[in-house]
Design an enzyme around this catalytic site. Structure first.
Site, PDB file in Angstrom:
ATOM      1  N   HIS A  89       0.679  -1.225   0.057  1.00 56.22           N
ATOM      2  CA  HIS A  89       0.136  -0.025  -0.057  1.00 56.22           C
ATOM      3  C   HIS A  89       0.955   1.533  -0.048  1.00 56.22           C
ATOM      4  O   HIS A  89       0.411   2.268   0.453  1.00 56.22           O
ATOM      5  CB  HIS A  89      -0.946   0.061   1.470  1.00 56.22           C
ATOM      6  CG  HIS A  89      -1.837  -1.218   1.297  1.00 56.22           C
ATOM      7  ND1 HIS A  89      -2.841  -1.588   0.699  1.00 56.22           N
ATOM      8  CD2 HIS A  89      -1.319  -2.408   2.008  1.00 56.22           C
ATOM      9  CE1 HIS A  89      -3.372  -2.800   1.226  1.00 56.22           C
ATOM     10  NE2 HIS A  89      -2.170  -3.258   1.944  1.00 56.22           N
ATOM     11  N   SER A 104      13.621  22.519 -16.157  1.00 48.90           N
ATOM     12  CA  SER A 104      12.410  23.455 -16.137  1.00 48.90           C
ATOM     13  C   SER A 104      12.772  24.594 -16.710  1.00 48.90           C
ATOM     14  O   SER A 104      13.811  25.268 -16.221  1.00 48.90           O
ATOM     15  CB  SER A 104      11.728  23.847 -14.631  1.00 48.90           C
ATOM     16  OG  SER A 104      10.715  24.642 -14.935  1.00 48.90           O
ATOM     17  N   GLU A 117       9.189   9.326 -17.165  1.00 50.53           N
ATOM     18  CA  GLU A 117       7.738   9.300 -17.145  1.00 50.53           C
ATOM     19  C   GLU A 117       7.228   9.239 -18.751  1.00 50.53           C
ATOM     20  O   GLU A 117       5.988   8.824 -18.815  1.00 50.53           O
ATOM     21  CB  GLU A 117       7.543  11.221 -16.801  1.00 50.53           C
ATOM     22  CG  GLU A 117       7.756  11.558 -15.553  1.00 50.53           C
ATOM     23  CD  GLU A 117       7.678  13.022 -15.421  1.00 50.53           C
ATOM     24  OE1 GLU A 117       6.768  13.758 -14.910  1.00 50.53           O
ATOM     25  OE2 GLU A 117       8.659  13.518 -16.092  1.00 50.53           O
ATOM     26  N   LYS A 176      15.006  22.631 -10.848  1.00 48.84           N
ATOM     27  CA  LYS A 176      14.411  21.390 -11.271  1.00 48.84           C
ATOM     28  C   LYS A 176      15.217  20.408 -11.797  1.00 48.84           C
ATOM     29  O   LYS A 176      15.995  20.793 -12.926  1.00 48.84           O
ATOM     30  CB  LYS A 176      12.981  21.739 -11.993  1.00 48.84           C
ATOM     31  CG  LYS A 176      12.161  22.304 -10.914  1.00 48.84           C
ATOM     32  CD  LYS A 176      11.338  21.502 -10.231  1.00 48.84           C
ATOM     33  CE  LYS A 176      10.241  20.715 -11.051  1.00 48.84           C
ATOM     34  NZ  LYS A 176       9.371  19.916 -10.284  1.00 48.84           N
TER      35      LYS A 176
END
Ligand code: ARG
Length: 461
Positions: A159, A280, A293, A286
């Protein structure tokens, strides 16, 4: 197109309308099969010669012509004509230009229906071999990384909550197991791809006494299809390839999801290689895990492609229907994803660095060995449900007193259960917990070493 279609125009007085031509042309997609189409035609010409349909001279002419066309295509000098519908008719028309009327004999007894399945199976076979080799490479890298993290403790999760201690090696080997199943699925499907449909004609077979077995062998197939109707309408092999790729893609997606979570500053377990990240345009600090992704996001299209193919086959009457032309784009799209994503995954696994200190800190900063305490009580004769209850009390006590289980004193333990004695401290340290799971597939170091050996032996084959 000014003339009627050269391949089937005989009974027509009109050519297809422009819109129909545009709608039905598939050559922009199926030109990917050019090599298999030429290979198939060369083998078919030989079979026709052996069946005395073509003379040796005619066969040689065809072969030479086809080889020239192949060179032209590979040099980028081939003019694909959408009016000629597909790769098969483009190459046939080019052959006629190259060698004259002899080209018109090549299609004797053959139909694009058996031709296209032949080409597609050969194409998928080639790509499957490529995928297999990339998968093996990925698996090798996972084993190498696992071997380097034998002593690295980390929390295992259920979980997504801290559950029980594991080693990072064990975790990496869980990814290896997923990849191994993927590899075995790809290999199993190769068996189905190696059944040759060539010689099935449009749907009813071939009258020219071709040696189908020999023809199949010459193309690298293992055997031949046993029913011509089924042979030209079967796309199970394509469904299987699409399914195998989607399962693999879902595995990648799950692994990337974990690595993305691990590389967040909240988790701080992993750092993805800079070459696979982007910055970024507004936030200078960043480092975004874009490649991971995109592997995760790209997996979605493989699932969509599988659905497309399943839906394509549903309700198709036997035998061949033009619907089947729609099978190539989705599968080629999935294959492209598979090979690219595999290459990225290899780079990710090679380059990811792990923050072992953070993992270790987390293993020692929670109640990950509560189950071990319960199992200790079981060993001391307490029924498990009761042991579970007692352990719950111990956890509550520790929490209330800002302690961890292994920080409690023996006296404190004794107040919770008389069954607990000094040896409890050999059970509730995370490293003891890991070492105690000696069952096959468990976390114990010896066990993991065995699995690494097993994996290495497997990859040698
Ligand atoms: N381009 C077609 C395909 O991909 C080839 C077969 C065409 N057969 C036919 N009967 N129209 O399926």
């Amino acid at each position: 197109m000014s003339k009627k279609n050269p391949s089937w125009g005989g009974r027509f007085t009109k050519k297809p309308s422009q819109i129909a031509q545009n709608f039905s042309s598939s050559v922009d997609v199926d030109q990917a099969l050019y090599n298999q189409d030429i290979q198939g035609s060369i083998a078919y010409a030989e079979a026709l010669m052996e069946a005395k349909v073509l003379s040796k001279n005619e066969c040689n002419k065809i072969k030479t012509g086809l080889k020239k066309i192949k060179k032209k295509i590979e040099a980028g000098n081939f003019n694909w004509n959408p009016a000629l519908e597909d790769v098969h008719m483009n190459i046939e028309a080019a052959l006629e230009k190259e060698i004259g009327v002899t080209a018109k004999k090549l299609h004797t007894g053959r139909s694009r229906n058996d031709q296209v399945v032949t080409d597609f199976k050969l194409f998928l076979l080639e790509r499957s071999i490529e995928i297999e080799s990339l998968l093996r490479n990925l698996m090798k890298n996972l084993v190498v990384r696992a071997e380097g993290e034998l002593e690295t403790l980390m929390p295992g999760f259920t979980h997504l909550q801290n559950a029980q201690p594991v080693s990072l090696a064990h975790y990496l080997l869980s990814w290896y197991e997923m990849m191994k199943r993927d590899l075995e699925r790809v290999s199993a499907t190769k068996k189905e791809l190696k059944v040759s449909p060539l010689g099935s004609g449009a749907l009813s077979g071939n009258r020219f006494k071709l040696d189908r077995q020999k023809l199949a062998k010459s193309l690298g197939f293992d055997s031949v299809t046993r029913n011509s109707i089924d042979a030209v309408s079967d796309r199970d092999f394509a469904l299987e390839v699409a399914f195998n790729i989607s399962v693999m893609a879902i595995h990648f997606s799950r692994i990337c999801e974990e690595l993305i979570i691990w590389s967040s500053s909240q988790f701080n377990y992993a750092q993805l290689p800079e070459e696979l990240c982007t910055g970024s345009s507004i936030m200078p600090q960043k480092k975004n895990p874009d490649m991971a992704e995109l592997v995760r996001g790209g997996s979605a299209k493989t699932v969509g492609n599988l659905m497309t193919l399943l839906s394509l086959m549903k309700n198709q009457p036997l035998a061949y229907n033009r619907d089947n032309q729609e099978d190539k784009a989705p599968l080629i799209n999935s294959i492209e994803y598979a090979t690219e994503a595999l290459s990225i995954m290899i780079e990710i696994i090679k380059g990811v660095s792990f923050n072992n200190d953070q993992m270790l800190a987390d293993v020692y900063d929670d109640f990950l060995t509560a189950t071990d305490l319960a199992e200790y009580l079981v060993i001391k004769g307490v029924p498990f449900r009761e042991a579970h209850e007692i352990t719950g009390t111990a956890v509550k006590y520790a929490e209330d007193n800002d302690l961890l289980l292994f920080e409690m004193s023996l006296d404190e333990f004794k107040k919770i259960s008389k069954k607990i004695s000094q040896d409890v401290f050999n059970y509730i340290d995370p490293s003891d917990s890991i070492q105690a799971k000696t069952s096959i597939g468990g976390t114990a170091l010896q066990q993991i070493k065995k699995e690494i050996k097993r994996a290495k032996d497997y990859l040698k084959k």
